[in-house]
Motif scaffolding. Structure first.
Motif, mmCIF file in Angstrom:
data_model
loop_
_atom_site.group_PDB
_atom_site.id
_atom_site.type_symbol
_atom_site.label_atom_id
_atom_site.label_comp_id
_atom_site.label_asym_id
_atom_site.label_seq_id
_atom_site.Cartn_x
_atom_site.Cartn_y
_atom_site.Cartn_z
ATOM 1 N N ALA A 7 35.751 37.289 39.229
ATOM 2 C CA ALA A 7 34.507 36.529 39.071
ATOM 3 C C ALA A 7 34.232 35.698 40.312
ATOM 4 C CB ALA A 7 34.569 35.626 37.842
ATOM 5 N N ASP B 220 33.513 32.627 35.070
ATOM 6 C CA ASP B 220 34.558 32.998 34.112
ATOM 7 C C ASP B 220 35.434 31.789 33.787
ATOM 8 O OD1 ASP B 220 36.615 34.104 32.644
ATOM 9 O OD2 ASP B 220 36.871 35.842 33.939
ATOM 10 N N THR C 205 31.648 39.687 37.423
ATOM 11 C CA THR C 205 31.326 38.505 36.621
ATOM 12 C C THR C 205 30.873 37.356 37.529
ATOM 13 O OG1 THR C 205 33.094 39.183 35.121
ATOM 14 C CG2 THR C 205 32.211 36.964 34.839
#
Length: 835
Positions: free
Chosen positions: A373, A399, A396
């Motif tokens: 992420a 996170d 992502t």
């Protein structure tokens, strides 16, 4: 001198207490400076170190907290900014990292591509249609190696990694050979891939995609056989869920190939030639590469907040910052075969002998990893992100992993994200099989009491199509409130993990007031809000869910839903959610779910209040565009289920009412006669009920969806129906003679034209609707009358001054007989509503 008053002294001391130290950062600064407004630092790294030292030395200036104030500018990071327990603030003395009010601060993990030149002449492998259109630049060289990347942005718009199909088009695989780990695909003549390295295949399979690195291509006529690199080749061929889809009815799995110069044939496409250290790009209209800002990602993490369970990071906030340009290279190095919600499989296979300690019917095992992420937070509490932007990320965006407690994500923009916008909580450790419930001995590792509210999430999951808008794993006390989520390839909000009814750490989770629309762009087995596993005391309420895309390559075109409680979902209340229809799925749910007042009848004020609250609605100007033309519409028809039980084994009225609450049914839709149970419901609930009705352990379950006769008062009497109805349900058999059965059907199909008196009789009796279903030779008749009326009072009106009705009834007698269990001479049996 007059003595100092006590009040003045208290005010003075209070002012001392709440004073705070300000540390400044500017692109014009220098890290040897003092960090004052006049002499700012150049980097956030230096400012954070300065703040850490002030706290270590217990400098009085930190009373009231520390503000790190960043001036407008583009700040390129060469390494992730690591925030450690030593950087923690306190409730009274927090650390705030923010931009100067009204100024744009970009923290970037990217590299700018410069030195573009238009290619004159030919390049080996470049398609003929691209000659004279392609520009080239050197790949950035970092530490003696070319920078490898999977994304590129031109003036803030994502460019397309060169692929073999144009636009959104994809091909269909011919077959998948699990034993030999190969795939056959259609092949276009004239494409020579000799010597190509780094080519990939994206394959669409059920609710996830896979990225597979191609090892070899063997062309045989109009087809090609692909083999793949390890480890993804083994995992892709061994795992059972989700697997390549092979179907004559809906088409085999879709695919495309990418990352070869031979595919660079349209504007907006790029190719990174690692062998020759060059980057090629075909500019879109109005893009001038001499002046354009072209970025590729370099860092996987921009910010990492890393504590430990015993020493968490605490009380740090990020306000009005923009986090941009992060990479994720695992798909390029090891492939990417996701299990669900973007969690990639490390190992997965089908069990020869099904069954585990927690699930007797489980027939597969899987272990997963978690994608990287841009901003990662673990073992931290009271970490807040407010009014920030997360833009242009490979995987992502944000996170919150293990041990994250009392954190807040509020009023942020998430846009152009390759994976999920937000992940939070545990999704199985790499060493833990995914179906095992999460019950750690140290509860401090559980993600608890976090809030995600008033965020705009738009154009996310645009690379990993099986990722989600907001994905919560094993979480406790999470609040997901008033977010707007749109333009998502799969589900909007997913809460839960484990596929199990077994007790786990999840409880008291709330998903409320969210607006989710234009989702399911690529993948099905999808929902606006999706849950897994037992979550006692949890609520899904007052959300607005609408507009599911018609995904062009869905494995099952009708397998889409607004709300979806999947395996093990238990003890969750789903209430007052607005959806256009009640197209929901309850799959292998546990006990204790309550469904109440969901669908188009939900109050308008609930619908209007969903989504971003007023102070945050300025975010909506950032919403990505979407097409309303390609939206699914659910056809809502009436159907009837009949269950037959062993004698005296029909469930009690009390247990049937509980079953109705758990399965989105009104108790008034359930009727019984002897050992028969009937449920009058909507076709939208068929898929759910075909699974959940098995819980009642009937010896036979029959679906009546063949409606061959339909009288209704509006069409046949030209009268408006009343608002509320009562339904009377009856059943009989047709005689066994096929010829007579066909005559009976023919009579009813032509009744409105040849026997208009019958409709006139129904109109006189104020019948609202009368429908007949057939399953094999059994008939199911439903007569709808105004609520509170009595059929015995209304029925004589059908024959009043209307002898044709008696004639009709006399003819019908020769076609009908009683169902099993009726008394001699008894034909039609009445089902009674449960008490």
């Amino acid at each position: 001198m007059r003595p100092i008053s006590l009040a003045f002294l208290l005010i003075f001391l209070f002012c001392l207490k709440v004073s705070a130290v300000d540390i400044y950062v500017s692109i014009k600064g220098n890290d040897t400076n003092l960090g004052t407004k006049e002499k700012p630092f150049a980097t956030l790294h230096a400012a954070l170190r300065n703040a850490r030292e002030l706290r270590r030395l217990k400098d009085p200036s930190v009373k009231g907290g520390i503000k790190i104030i960043i001036s407008e500018g583009f700040y390129k990071l060469h390494e992730p900014l690591i925030i450690r327990p030593e950087d923690s603030g306190t409730k009274d003395d927090p650390t705030q990292i923010m931009s100067v009010a009204g100024e744009k601060v970009i923290l970037s993990g990217g590299e700018k591509i410069i030195g573009w030149k238009k290619i004159i002449g030919n390049v080996v492998g470049l398609p003929k249609e691209s000659l004279g259109k392609i520009w080239v630049a050197d790949i950035p060289n970092l530490g003696g190696s070319d920078l490898q990347f999977r994304q590129m942005w031109v003036n803030g718009i994502k460019a397309i990694r060169a692929k073999n199909y144009s636009g959104d088009k994809m091909g269909r695989i011919f077959s998948w050979d699990k034993k030999n780990q190969t795939c056959k695909i259609p092949w276009q003549k004239g494409i020579n891939l000799a010597g190509v390295k780094g080519m990939e295949m994206l394959i669409h399979q059920w609710w996830a995609i896979a990225n597979l690195r191609v090892q070899s291509v063997k062309v045989i006529g109009n087809s090609a056989e692909l083999s793949f690199m390890q480890p993804e080749s083994r995992i892709q061929s061994e795992h059972p869920w989700p697997a390549p889809w092979i179907s004559k009815e809906t088409g085999n799995s879709a695919f495309y190939l990418s990352n070869a110069i031979q595919f660079l044939n349209e504007p907006g496409e790029w190719f990174e030639d690692l062998q020759n250290h060059k980057l090629y790009y075909w500019p879109r209209l109005n893009e001038n590469l001499k002046t354009a800002d072209v970025f590729v990602p370099s860092l996987e993490n921009i910010i990492k907040v890393e504590g430990t369970i015993d020493h968490p990071v605490s009380f740090i906030s990020f306000t009005s910052l923009s986090f941009e340009h992060s990479t994720w290279l695992r798909p390029s190095k090891q492939g990417h075969v996701p299990h669900q919600a973007g969690m990639y499989m490390l190992d997965a296979y089908k069990l020869k002998t099904p069954g585990t300690e927690h699930k007797a019917t489980l027939e597969n095992q899987a272990w997963v990893g978690r994608p990287s992420a841009a901003v990662e937070v673990s073992s931290a509490n009271n970490i807040n992100f407010e009014s920030c932007q997360f833009l242009h990320h490979a995987s992502t965006a944000l996170d919150f992993n293990k041990g994250t407690v009392d954190n807040e994500i509020k009023g942020n923009l998430f846009k152009d994200i390759g994976g999920s916008a937000i992940l939070i909580g545990t999704f199985s450790d790499e060493a833990t099989e995914v179906h095992l419930p999460f019950n750690p001995s140290d509860k401090r590792v559980v993600s608890t009491n976090n809030t995600i509210e008033n965020n705009l999430i738009t154009d996310v999951t645009n690379e990993d199509w099986g990722a989600v808008g907001i994905g919560a794993g094993y979480v406790n006390g999470i609040k997901i409130l008033h977010n707007e989520i749109n333009n998502v390839s799969y589900s909007g909000i997913s809460v839960g993990w484990g596929w199990t009814k077994s007790p786990n750490v999840m409880q008291n989770n709330i998903v409320s007031g969210n607006k989710i629309h234009h989702y399911g762009k690529h993948m099905y087995d999808v929902a606006g809000i999706y849950t897994l596993s037992a979550q006692p005391g949890s609520f899904i309420t007052e959300n607005w869910v609408d507009s599911i895309y018609k995904a062009p390559y869905a494995h099952l075109p009708n397998h889409w839903f607004y709300l979806y409680t999947d395996e093990g979902s238990s003890q969750i209340t789903i209430k007052n959610n607005w959806t256009p229809t009640e197209k929901y799925l309850q799959n292998a749910n546990g006990p204790g779910n309550i469904w109440e007042n969901n669908g188009p009848q939900v109050a308008e004020e609930i619908k209007k209040s969903a989504g971003l609250e007023k102070p945050f609605q300025t975010l909506l100007k950032e919403k990505s565009s979407y097409l309303n033309a390609n939206i699914n519409k659910a056809e809502d028809k009436s159907v009837v289920f009949e269950l037959v039980f062993k004698s005296n084994e029909v469930p009690s009225s009390k247990s049937l009412k509980v079953f109705a609450k758990e399965n989105n049914l009104l108790p008034s839709a359930v009727y019984t006669w002897n050992n028969h149970l009937v449920i009058n419901t909507s076709s939208l609930k068929v898929e759910s009920l075909q699974q959940t009705l098995k819980q009642l352990k009937a010896i036979e379950i029959k679906l009546y969806d063949d409606m061959f006769y339909d009288f209704n008062i509006k069409k046949n009497c030209n009268e408006a129906p009343v608002v509320e109805w009562d339904n009377i349900i009856l059943s009989a058999n047709l005689v066994k003679d096929i010829k007579l059965q066909n005559e009976y059907i023919s009579y009813h199909k032509t009744q409105f034209e040849k026997w208009p008196e019958i409709s006139k009789g129904f109109c006189n009796a104020d019948f609202q609707r009368l429908v007949i279903y057939k399953n094999d030779r059994q008939l199911m008749l439903i007569i709808s009358i105004p609520k509170g009326k009595n059929l015995d009072d209304l029925n004589p009106k059908t024959t009043l001054n209307n002898p044709k009705v008696d004639e009709w009834n006399g003819i019908m007698k020769k076609y009908q007989e009683g169902i099993e269990g009726t008394k001699p001479g008894e034909v039609w049996v009445f089902f009674k509503p449960i008490d």
